[in-house]
Design an enzyme around this catalytic site. Sequence first.
Site, PDB file in Angstrom:
ATOM      1  N   LYS A   1      86.407  -8.453  79.763  1.00  0.00           N
ATOM      2  CA  LYS A   1      85.859  -9.753  80.169  1.00  0.00           C
ATOM      3  C   LYS A   1      84.365  -9.659  80.490  1.00  0.00           C
ATOM      4  CE  LYS A   1      90.110 -12.032  81.571  1.00  0.00           C
ATOM      5  NZ  LYS A   1      90.959 -12.533  82.651  1.00  0.00           N
TER       6      LYS A   1
ATOM      7  N   ARG B   1      96.588  -6.009  83.081  1.00  0.00           N
ATOM      8  CA  ARG B   1      96.708  -6.625  81.747  1.00  0.00           C
ATOM      9  C   ARG B   1      95.532  -6.140  80.915  1.00  0.00           C
ATOM     10  NH1 ARG B   1      94.662 -11.114  79.266  1.00  0.00           N
ATOM     11  NH2 ARG B   1      96.018 -12.239  77.832  1.00  0.00           N
TER      12      ARG B   1
HETATM   13  C1  8Y7 Z   1      94.318 -13.502  82.056  1.00  0.00           C
HETATM   14  C2  8Y7 Z   1      95.521 -13.997  81.545  1.00  0.00           C
HETATM   15  C3  8Y7 Z   1      93.924 -14.254  80.076  1.00  0.00           C
HETATM   16  C4  8Y7 Z   1      94.338 -12.963  83.377  1.00  0.00           C
HETATM   17  C5  8Y7 Z   1      96.682 -13.473  83.451  1.00  0.00           C
HETATM   18  C6  8Y7 Z   1      91.273 -12.828  78.369  1.00  0.00           C
HETATM   19  C7  8Y7 Z   1      96.219 -15.106  79.430  1.00  0.00           C
HETATM   20  C8  8Y7 Z   1      91.484 -14.224  78.718  1.00  0.00           C
HETATM   21  N1  8Y7 Z   1      93.341 -13.646  81.115  1.00  0.00           N
HETATM   22  N2  8Y7 Z   1      96.691 -13.991  82.222  1.00  0.00           N
HETATM   23  N3  8Y7 Z   1      95.252 -14.481  80.307  1.00  0.00           N
HETATM   24  N4  8Y7 Z   1      95.542 -12.962  84.022  1.00  0.00           N
HETATM   25  N5  8Y7 Z   1      97.820 -13.439  84.177  1.00  0.00           N
HETATM   26  O1  8Y7 Z   1      90.056 -12.495  78.202  1.00  0.00           O
HETATM   27  O2  8Y7 Z   1      93.348 -12.522  83.944  1.00  0.00           O
HETATM   28  O3  8Y7 Z   1      92.178 -12.004  78.232  1.00  0.00           O
HETATM   29  S1  8Y7 Z   1      93.160 -14.761  78.585  1.00  0.00           S
END
Ligand code: 8Y7
Length: 299
Positions: free
Chosen positions: A237, A271
């Site tokens: 990010k 994640r």
């Molecule tokens: C997050 C996410 C994304 C996060 C959770 C990206 C779907 C943006 N970011 N879900 N999703 N937490 N729980 O850059 O920080 O991955 S999408």
Amino acid sequence: MSKAELPLFPVPAPLQCGRFKLTFERPLVMGILNITPDSFSDGGKYAMYGDALRQAERMMLDGADIIDIGGESTRPGAPPVPLDEELQRVIPLIEQLHGANVPLSVDTYKPEVMRRALAAGADLINDIWGFRMPGAIEAVRESACGLCVMHMYGEPQTMQIAEPAYDDVISDVRHFLEGRVEAMKQAGIARERISVDPGFGFGKAVVEHNYALLARLSETAPQAEPPFPILAGMSRKSMIGAVVGRPAPERVAGSIAAAVCAAERGAAIVRVHDVAQTIDALKVWAAMREATIQSRAHD
Ligand code: 8Y7
């Protein structure tokens, strides 16, 4: 630092997650599986699907504890994907991966996608809007799936991620998550199904807010004993880019450092895009943690 001051967070509560009950003696790694045409060079449905399957298999071989399937780019500001298109991307993958012994998460905020994903065998629903869309709580209530409730600044109805204005970003995020957990409790959802997430990058000032949230990660969750599992998603990010000065594909090392920092601050799940490298890094961190516990035992 005296031995008693060595930082250690309590093990989070187990998470009921569909077919699985996840425990957190070590932080779990959620691998990101994006099925969006813009992440594929030549487009086309078949290529998109085959690519996603291969990527899922790679992540499972690498040891991913959870696969997070996303059919809509939920990058802040990305254009929305029509319901039918999202279903066509996500449902066949759930069906295909259901036989593998790995928890399947679906990244969606649409109640209809939640219902269909659960019927197809999804184990966890990961909602960046924190189950605020009308019908979202109802869509997951009758299931045994896990839930990830994420904080995002703004209103789901307008899909506007406003310029953030916090009194205190830590307590504002915690109060928001407390409110969502309470709404779920009112709906009869067991607390064993709930994990929380401060939503790195979603309506946060890139450096100031995101790093404050990381430094005090455990305080962003509703306070409980044992603690709610916290999910942290920082992989590639802009909060990483802002510090290392590199474009997204070159943020791997920075992202791994962030994942280790999150583990140190009590994260239950990270994640990530780079599953194998993150797992190695977390093993080194876990070895240090074990030594910390040993040295305390000899106090
Ligand atoms: C997050 C996410 C994304 C996060 C959770 C990206 C779907 C943006 N970011 N879900 N999703 N937490 N729980 O850059 O920080 O991955 S999408």
